[in-house]
Design a protein around this motif. Structure first.
Motif, mmCIF file in Angstrom:
data_model
loop_
_atom_site.group_PDB
_atom_site.id
_atom_site.type_symbol
_atom_site.label_atom_id
_atom_site.label_comp_id
_atom_site.label_asym_id
_atom_site.label_seq_id
_atom_site.Cartn_x
_atom_site.Cartn_y
_atom_site.Cartn_z
ATOM 1 N N ALA A 119 0.844 -1.193 0.000
ATOM 2 C CA ALA A 119 0.000 0.000 0.000
ATOM 3 C C ALA A 119 0.881 1.245 0.000
ATOM 4 N N PRO A 120 0.532 2.242 -0.796
ATOM 5 C CA PRO A 120 1.356 3.452 -0.868
ATOM 6 C C PRO A 120 1.313 4.284 0.413
ATOM 7 N N VAL A 121 0.329 4.034 1.244
ATOM 8 C CA VAL A 121 0.205 4.708 2.530
ATOM 9 C C VAL A 121 0.471 3.673 3.607
ATOM 10 N N GLU A 122 1.425 3.962 4.469
ATOM 11 C CA GLU A 122 1.760 3.002 5.522
ATOM 12 C C GLU A 122 0.621 2.938 6.540
ATOM 13 N N GLN A 123 -0.089 1.821 6.509
ATOM 14 C CA GLN A 123 -1.199 1.603 7.423
ATOM 15 C C GLN A 123 -1.467 0.113 7.508
ATOM 16 N N ASP A 124 -2.197 -0.270 8.526
ATOM 17 C CA ASP A 124 -2.569 -1.676 8.654
ATOM 18 C C ASP A 124 -4.020 -1.848 8.218
ATOM 19 N N TRP A 125 -4.454 -3.096 8.276
ATOM 20 C CA TRP A 125 -5.827 -3.398 7.857
ATOM 21 C C TRP A 125 -6.855 -2.633 8.678
ATOM 22 N N ALA A 126 -6.617 -2.528 9.967
ATOM 23 C CA ALA A 126 -7.586 -1.853 10.839
ATOM 24 C C ALA A 126 -7.774 -0.394 10.430
ATOM 25 N N ALA A 127 -6.676 0.302 10.153
ATOM 26 C CA ALA A 127 -6.765 1.715 9.759
ATOM 27 C C ALA A 127 -7.467 1.855 8.410
ATOM 28 N N ALA A 128 -7.176 0.940 7.487
ATOM 29 C CA ALA A 128 -7.804 0.992 6.166
ATOM 30 C C ALA A 128 -9.308 0.733 6.264
ATOM 31 N N LEU A 129 -9.686 -0.280 6.999
ATOM 32 C CA LEU A 129 -11.109 -0.602 7.131
ATOM 33 C C LEU A 129 -11.855 0.474 7.912
ATOM 34 N N LEU A 130 -11.206 1.035 8.931
ATOM 35 C CA LEU A 130 -11.815 2.132 9.673
ATOM 36 C C LEU A 130 -11.983 3.350 8.766
ATOM 37 N N GLY A 131 -10.976 3.637 7.948
ATOM 38 C CA GLY A 131 -11.076 4.747 6.997
ATOM 39 C C GLY A 131 -12.227 4.558 6.037
#
Length: 171
Positions: A48-60
């Protein structure tokens, strides 16, 4: 290298959304779905081009979709804008939503202000035609029930691209 490739895909997707929404005043489901699948693929492969985990992505995704769903329920926004926001949330996560929303809202507000000015003082009819499309009143047609003259998904896409290119570097 994979992150740069995914960043390019992300930026091309944002450009496609912006162009389509500016031209058609709608966002097709296939384009939203393609972006969501690409975001999920990038997360799955750790690219992912933005450093994040699954939780941050799904929350977003949930926050973006849920918040804009309220505006859709009030008849202030189209469904494509809401679906696009959810897919965008997968790409940028929850931490970037506020700056992207703020910039997109400023751009959309400027669009609306320009529309109001050009409605009252039609000093630039060609600019008005480019920004807002042909006037149905001028053609003698009845006005549509729901006029969507602000392409909010396009402004979200532009704001996300600005954040991606410049905003992340300062943060």
């Amino acid at each position: 290298m994979q992150m740069q490739a995914m960043a390019s895909i992300f930026l091309m997707w944002l450009l496609a959304i912006a162009v389509y929404d500016f031209q058609q005043r709608r966002v097709p489901n296939w384009l939203v779905l393609a972006g969501a699948v690409a975001a999920l693929s990038a997360l799955s492969f750790g690219a992912a081009p933005v450093e994040q985990d699954w939780a941050a992505a799904l929350l977003g995704a949930a926050l973006a979709f849920g918040f804009l769903l309220l505006f859709y329920a009030l008849g202030l926004m189209g469904a494509g804008d809401v679906k696009f926001a959810g897919a965008l949330g997968l790409w940028i996560g929850s931490s970037a939503l506020l700056p992207v929303w703020l910039l997109a809202s400023v751009l959309a507000s400027l669009h609306a202000a320009l529309w109001l000015v050009l409605q009252r003082w039609p000093v630039a009819p060609r600019l008005s035609l480019v920004l807002f499309g042909p006037s149905s009143r001028a053609a003698g047609n009845p006005p549509p029930q729901r006029v969507r003259f602000i392409p909010y998904a396009a402004y979200l896409a532009l704001a996300a691209a600005v954040w991606m290119v410049w905003g992340r570097q300062s943060g």
